[in-house]
Motif scaffolding. Sequence first.
Motif, PDB file in Angstrom:
ATOM      1  N   TRP A   1       4.129  -1.353   3.493  1.00  0.00           N
ATOM      2  CA  TRP A   1       3.548  -0.002   3.521  1.00  0.00           C
ATOM      3  C   TRP A   1       4.602   1.030   3.155  1.00  0.00           C
ATOM      4  CZ3 TRP A   1      -1.636   0.530   5.020  1.00  0.00           C
ATOM      5  CH2 TRP A   1      -2.215  -0.586   5.631  1.00  0.00           C
ATOM      6  N   ARG A   2       4.180   2.063   2.441  1.00  0.00           N
ATOM      7  CA  ARG A   2       5.006   3.243   2.216  1.00  0.00           C
ATOM      8  C   ARG A   2       4.103   4.474   2.321  1.00  0.00           C
ATOM      9  NH1 ARG A   2       8.735   0.405   2.835  1.00  0.00           N
ATOM     10  NH2 ARG A   2      10.623   0.129   1.560  1.00  0.00           N
TER      11      ARG A   2
ATOM     12  N   THR B   1       1.021   5.209  11.094  1.00  0.00           N
ATOM     13  CA  THR B   1       1.999   4.114  11.135  1.00  0.00           C
ATOM     14  C   THR B   1       1.367   2.842  10.572  1.00  0.00           C
ATOM     15  OG1 THR B   1       1.343   3.332  13.333  1.00  0.00           O
ATOM     16  CG2 THR B   1       3.026   5.080  13.227  1.00  0.00           C
ATOM     17  N   PRO B   2       2.197   1.925  10.045  1.00  0.00           N
ATOM     18  CA  PRO B   2       1.660   0.642   9.570  1.00  0.00           C
ATOM     19  C   PRO B   2       0.903  -0.116  10.664  1.00  0.00           C
ATOM     20  CG  PRO B   2       3.879   0.954   8.737  1.00  0.00           C
ATOM     21  CD  PRO B   2       3.636   2.062   9.726  1.00  0.00           C
ATOM     22  N   ALA B   3       1.425  -0.074  11.892  1.00  0.00           N
ATOM     23  CA  ALA B   3       0.774  -0.794  12.991  1.00  0.00           C
ATOM     24  C   ALA B   3      -0.634  -0.266  13.228  1.00  0.00           C
ATOM     25  CB  ALA B   3       1.619  -0.667  14.263  1.00  0.00           C
ATOM     26  N   GLU B   4      -0.784   1.048  13.188  1.00  0.00           N
ATOM     27  CA  GLU B   4      -2.102   1.648  13.395  1.00  0.00           C
ATOM     28  C   GLU B   4      -3.067   1.240  12.285  1.00  0.00           C
ATOM     29  OE1 GLU B   4      -4.299   6.009  13.260  1.00  0.00           O
ATOM     30  OE2 GLU B   4      -2.112   5.912  13.394  1.00  0.00           O
TER      31      GLU B   4
ATOM     32  N   ALA C   1       0.842  -1.208   0.000  1.00  0.00           N
ATOM     33  CA  ALA C   1       0.000   0.000   0.000  1.00  0.00           C
ATOM     34  C   ALA C   1       0.870   1.249   0.000  1.00  0.00           C
ATOM     35  CB  ALA C   1      -0.916   0.010   1.220  1.00  0.00           C
ATOM     36  N   LEU C   2       0.593   2.152  -0.941  1.00  0.00           N
ATOM     37  CA  LEU C   2       1.155   3.505  -0.942  1.00  0.00           C
ATOM     38  C   LEU C   2       0.088   4.421  -0.358  1.00  0.00           C
ATOM     39  CD1 LEU C   2       2.917   3.959  -4.411  1.00  0.00           C
ATOM     40  CD2 LEU C   2       3.984   4.225  -2.183  1.00  0.00           C
ATOM     41  N   VAL C   3       0.436   5.154   0.704  1.00  0.00           N
ATOM     42  CA  VAL C   3      -0.561   5.914   1.458  1.00  0.00           C
ATOM     43  C   VAL C   3      -0.193   7.390   1.513  1.00  0.00           C
ATOM     44  CG1 VAL C   3      -1.687   6.200   3.710  1.00  0.00           C
ATOM     45  CG2 VAL C   3      -1.099   3.904   2.878  1.00  0.00           C
ATOM     46  N   VAL C   4      -1.191   8.241   1.266  1.00  0.00           N
ATOM     47  CA  VAL C   4      -1.057   9.678   1.480  1.00  0.00           C
ATOM     48  C   VAL C   4      -1.931  10.029   2.674  1.00  0.00           C
ATOM     49  CG1 VAL C   4      -1.386  11.983   0.513  1.00  0.00           C
ATOM     50  CG2 VAL C   4      -0.738  10.072  -0.983  1.00  0.00           C
TER      51      VAL C   4
ATOM     52  N   ARG D   1       9.769   6.194   4.393  1.00  0.00           N
ATOM     53  CA  ARG D   1       8.954   6.001   5.596  1.00  0.00           C
ATOM     54  C   ARG D   1       7.980   4.855   5.354  1.00  0.00           C
ATOM     55  NH1 ARG D   1       4.606   7.932   8.874  1.00  0.00           N
ATOM     56  NH2 ARG D   1       3.522   9.030   7.219  1.00  0.00           N
ATOM     57  N   GLY D   2       8.074   3.839   6.182  1.00  0.00           N
ATOM     58  CA  GLY D   2       7.222   2.676   6.061  1.00  0.00           C
ATOM     59  C   GLY D   2       8.034   1.403   6.175  1.00  0.00           C
ATOM     60  N   ILE D   3       7.356   0.264   6.043  1.00  0.00           N
ATOM     61  CA  ILE D   3       8.060  -1.012   6.100  1.00  0.00           C
ATOM     62  C   ILE D   3       7.499  -1.932   5.024  1.00  0.00           C
ATOM     63  CG2 ILE D   3       8.574  -0.863   8.563  1.00  0.00           C
ATOM     64  CD1 ILE D   3       6.238  -2.735   9.058  1.00  0.00           C
TER      65      ILE D   3
END
Length: 255
Positions: free
Chosen positions: A225-226, A204-207, A195-198, A253-255
């Motif tokens: 995630w990025r 955070t990925p955990a959230e 997933a690319l997220v704006v 930023r992300g994993i």
Amino acid sequence: MSGTPAIWKLIISLNERPNSSLKRAQCASARTGPSLFRKISSWTDAPIWNVYGLTECASWVADYPFVQDGDEQMIGDGLNWNTKFRLHDSSDAQFGRSLLLHTDGLFSHYLGKTSEQSGVSSGWLNTTDAATQTQDGMIRLLGRSTRLINRGGTKVAPEEVETVLLEHPDITDVVVFGKSRADDSRDDDVPLVAALVVGHEKLTPAELRSFLSHRLSEYKVPTLWRFVEAIPRTSTGKVDFSSLEKYWNKSSRGI
């Protein structure tokens, strides 16, 4: 007043609400979540309709009024052009069937090509959209069959994951796709859900995994995630899938 989901987001973010009353607003060309439909309806103070059409057609060929969540996935009745819909005979129990379209609004240059070149067979265009039929005979759009992520027998519809993520109050845009990871110990031929997220910088990925855990099956929740400033899009507002890898590698930023 009409627009694709991407264009509507720009209109709402860059402009004041219209002074004059609108009789109708339309959101076209791509499946999106109910939150955007609610936002468009509130911003325009007008009823919002989901209109359906493809680049192969001269205009939209069907519409459906948005009254409640889920209506944004409905194809609705044909508008004109002698338009008819049906589902392909081949069945996928997990992800519906291909949506076939017959319409006089099909651009004529498709008719001179073979069925392999045009997707048209016996007058029916294979839209490559996957759909199901409701008990009352209406057609519900599930997503593009060409975007399906096949994870070793289980199939993930990226549009479904995107729709749920867009219900998160801190996410403004997202694209989900299948991606292999070279340093992963699992078989690289089986893609992971990425997933690319704006959105808000504190996401955070955990959230987001926690947010999705109550809304989606575990196998549909993105593994990778990025977080980026913007999703790459074409001049028409559609996701530029050819640039996703570049944007993925560009973000740290992300994993």
